[in-house]
Scaffold this motif. Structure first.
Motif, PDB file in Angstrom:
ATOM      1  N   UNK A   1       3.178 114.329 -86.568  1.00  0.00           N
ATOM      2  CA  UNK A   1       2.626 113.298 -87.456  1.00  0.00           C
ATOM      3  C   UNK A   1       2.989 113.505 -88.914  1.00  0.00           C
ATOM      4  N   UNK A   2       3.581 114.658 -89.255  1.00  0.00           N
ATOM      5  CA  UNK A   2       3.961 114.895 -90.649  1.00  0.00           C
ATOM      6  C   UNK A   2       5.470 115.025 -90.813  1.00  0.00           C
ATOM      7  N   UNK A   3       6.210 114.954 -89.707  1.00  0.00           N
ATOM      8  CA  UNK A   3       7.669 114.984 -89.809  1.00  0.00           C
ATOM      9  C   UNK A   3       8.148 113.637 -90.356  1.00  0.00           C
ATOM     10  N   UNK A   4       9.382 113.609 -90.820  1.00  0.00           N
ATOM     11  CA  UNK A   4       9.951 112.380 -91.380  1.00  0.00           C
ATOM     12  C   UNK A   4      11.266 112.063 -90.670  1.00  0.00           C
ATOM     13  N   UNK A   5      11.248 111.042 -89.770  1.00  0.00           N
ATOM     14  CA  UNK A   5      10.110 110.203 -89.401  1.00  0.00           C
ATOM     15  C   UNK A   5       9.175 110.929 -88.434  1.00  0.00           C
TER      16      UNK A   5
ATOM     17  N   UNK B   1      -0.074 109.920 -72.099  1.00  0.00           N
ATOM     18  CA  UNK B   1       0.136 108.734 -72.934  1.00  0.00           C
ATOM     19  C   UNK B   1       1.490 108.847 -73.614  1.00  0.00           C
ATOM     20  N   UNK B   2       2.155 107.724 -73.809  1.00  0.00           N
ATOM     21  CA  UNK B   2       3.352 107.689 -74.632  1.00  0.00           C
ATOM     22  C   UNK B   2       2.928 107.303 -76.053  1.00  0.00           C
ATOM     23  N   UNK B   3       3.185 108.172 -77.016  1.00  0.00           N
ATOM     24  CA  UNK B   3       2.822 107.916 -78.413  1.00  0.00           C
ATOM     25  C   UNK B   3       4.099 107.494 -79.145  1.00  0.00           C
ATOM     26  N   UNK B   4       4.217 106.196 -79.406  1.00  0.00           N
ATOM     27  CA  UNK B   4       5.427 105.678 -80.047  1.00  0.00           C
ATOM     28  C   UNK B   4       5.282 105.689 -81.559  1.00  0.00           C
ATOM     29  N   UNK B   5       6.162 106.439 -82.202  1.00  0.00           N
ATOM     30  CA  UNK B   5       6.152 106.530 -83.666  1.00  0.00           C
ATOM     31  C   UNK B   5       7.518 106.138 -84.219  1.00  0.00           C
TER      32      UNK B   5
ATOM     33  N   UNK C   1       7.417 111.731 -84.974  1.00  0.00           N
ATOM     34  CA  UNK C   1       8.089 111.836 -83.676  1.00  0.00           C
ATOM     35  C   UNK C   1       7.395 111.044 -82.574  1.00  0.00           C
ATOM     36  N   UNK C   2       8.188 110.264 -81.853  1.00  0.00           N
ATOM     37  CA  UNK C   2       7.722 109.613 -80.630  1.00  0.00           C
ATOM     38  C   UNK C   2       7.680 110.661 -79.524  1.00  0.00           C
ATOM     39  N   UNK C   3       6.572 110.699 -78.786  1.00  0.00           N
ATOM     40  CA  UNK C   3       6.388 111.817 -77.857  1.00  0.00           C
ATOM     41  C   UNK C   3       5.471 111.456 -76.702  1.00  0.00           C
ATOM     42  N   UNK C   4       5.327 112.396 -75.774  1.00  0.00           N
ATOM     43  CA  UNK C   4       4.367 112.288 -74.671  1.00  0.00           C
ATOM     44  C   UNK C   4       3.144 113.113 -75.026  1.00  0.00           C
ATOM     45  N   UNK C   5       1.986 112.521 -74.881  1.00  0.00           N
ATOM     46  CA  UNK C   5       0.733 113.246 -75.094  1.00  0.00           C
ATOM     47  C   UNK C   5       0.163 113.664 -73.750  1.00  0.00           C
ATOM     48  N   UNK C   6      -0.001 114.971 -73.568  1.00  0.00           N
ATOM     49  CA  UNK C   6      -0.687 115.500 -72.402  1.00  0.00           C
ATOM     50  C   UNK C   6      -2.097 115.932 -72.807  1.00  0.00           C
ATOM     51  N   UNK C   7      -2.993 115.979 -71.847  1.00  0.00           N
ATOM     52  CA  UNK C   7      -4.391 116.324 -72.123  1.00  0.00           C
ATOM     53  C   UNK C   7      -4.610 117.814 -71.870  1.00  0.00           C
TER      54      UNK C   7
END
Length: 327
Positions: free
Chosen positions: A275-279, A320-324, A281-287
């Motif tokens: 969340x602080x990289x530029x840009x 979840x797919x977190x698209x950034x 990162x789009x990633x997979x969220x695991x629980x």
């Protein structure tokens, strides 16, 4: 202070206090009454006496491959919370990636009176299989699905397929940076997910450009530089982990490629750095924390069942797919 004195101060029976310390069933009201007294008088039960009385030590062993891994630390948070709810503590063993130390820890933890073991798995070896099969205390594995062993794991195949399909809808020259297939989940299952996406997209897995990195940022960086030399027209990189993805983005920027204008990048893990990289990162969220809690609950059932055989549980968690901004 004795259990009898705690019971009198809390206004409950000694049996209720005993159930409180041994993880037995108890109403929320009584549990709260006892908790207030225990905290007010800073009471700590005698571990040896508890072990002699119940046959349990109130401790489990947790075996991890690395302590600096983001996913491991999040799973450990879930384990710690789950154990606290069950009035348990844990002893941590770190193998530093040395497979033989898993077996050593399993044997040592049995000898030292642990009630059970949570193993954060990587690869199944014949020695590890024998150690688990011959263990006199229950063992639960997290992060991998091992046949015949109770496991809590992530949906590596479908999550990787979905994020690769997202990439393929945007890019036509896509490479995959994976890891050694000795790791059943990260190495094998995630590769299968990418291959499934290529097949379903009508490209065919035989057209997949796949290379192997280690789990580090430096590994992703070096591997991407080599990819750019061999495939200068690539415009999408799917990575098996977030660390690899951040290394890839660093290499792309240093090579004059813009992310995502020239090349899109995806990872797996949903690390806070994403969340602080530029840009971002789009990633997979695991629980991960849920994984730890579910593993504890499963282990507690096995411990409390004592001599009754509990059916093997194979629990796959969602994602979840977190698209950034990196795609």
């Amino acid at each position: 202070m004795t259990i009898k004195e705690i019971a009198e101060l809390a206004g409950v029976s000694t049996a209720a206090v005993s159930r409180y310390f041994n993880g037995g069933s108890l109403s929320n009201e009584k549990r709260e009454q006892i908790r207030r007294v225990v905290e007010e008088y800073s009471y700590i039960p005698n571990a040896l006496a508890q072990t002699m009385r119940t046959g349990r030590s109130g401790q489990i062993g947790v075996i991890v491959p690395y302590i600096h891994s983001y996913s491991m630390s999040k799973i450990m948070s879930g384990v710690a919370e789950g154990l606290k709810e069950n009035n348990y503590s844990f002893i941590l063993g770190c193998t530093d990636g040395q497979k033989e130390r898993e077996v050593q820890y399993i044997e040592t933890m049995q000898k030292n009176g642990m009630d059970g073991i949570i193993l954060m798995g990587t690869a199944m070896t014949p020695y590890l299989r024998d150690a688990i099969d011959n263990s006199v205390i229950p063992v639960v594995v997290t992060g991998q699905s091992f046949s015949g062993i109770s496991s809590v794991y992530h949906d590596d195949v479908h999550s990787m397929k979905e994020i690769t399909m997202l990439m393929l809808r945007k890019r036509d020259k896509v490479c995959y940076i994976g890891v050694d297939e000795e790791d059943a989940a990260v190495g094998q299952a995630r590769l299968r997910g990418v291959e499934k996406a290529f097949n379903e997209a009508g490209i065919g897995e035989d057209k997949l450009i796949s290379v192997v990195s280690d789990f580090t940022v430096d590994g992703g960086y070096e591997t991407t530089l080599k990819l750019l030399e061999e495939y200068p027209d690539l415009n999408g990189i799917v990575c098996a982990t977030d660390r690899i993805a951040h290394g890839a983005m660093k290499a792309l920027k240093e090579s004059g490629r813009k992310v995502p204008e020239d090349v899109s990048v995806t990872g797996v893990g949903n690390h806070w750095v994403d969340t602080i990289s530029d840009p971002q990162l789009t990633t997979v969220k695991f629980y991960y924390e849920e994984c730890g809690k579910v593993a504890v609950n499963l282990l507690m059932k096995m411990i409390k069942a004592e001599n009754i055989k509990v059916p093997i549980s194979d629990i796959k968690l969602g994602y979840e797919i977190i698209e950034r901004g990196s795609i």
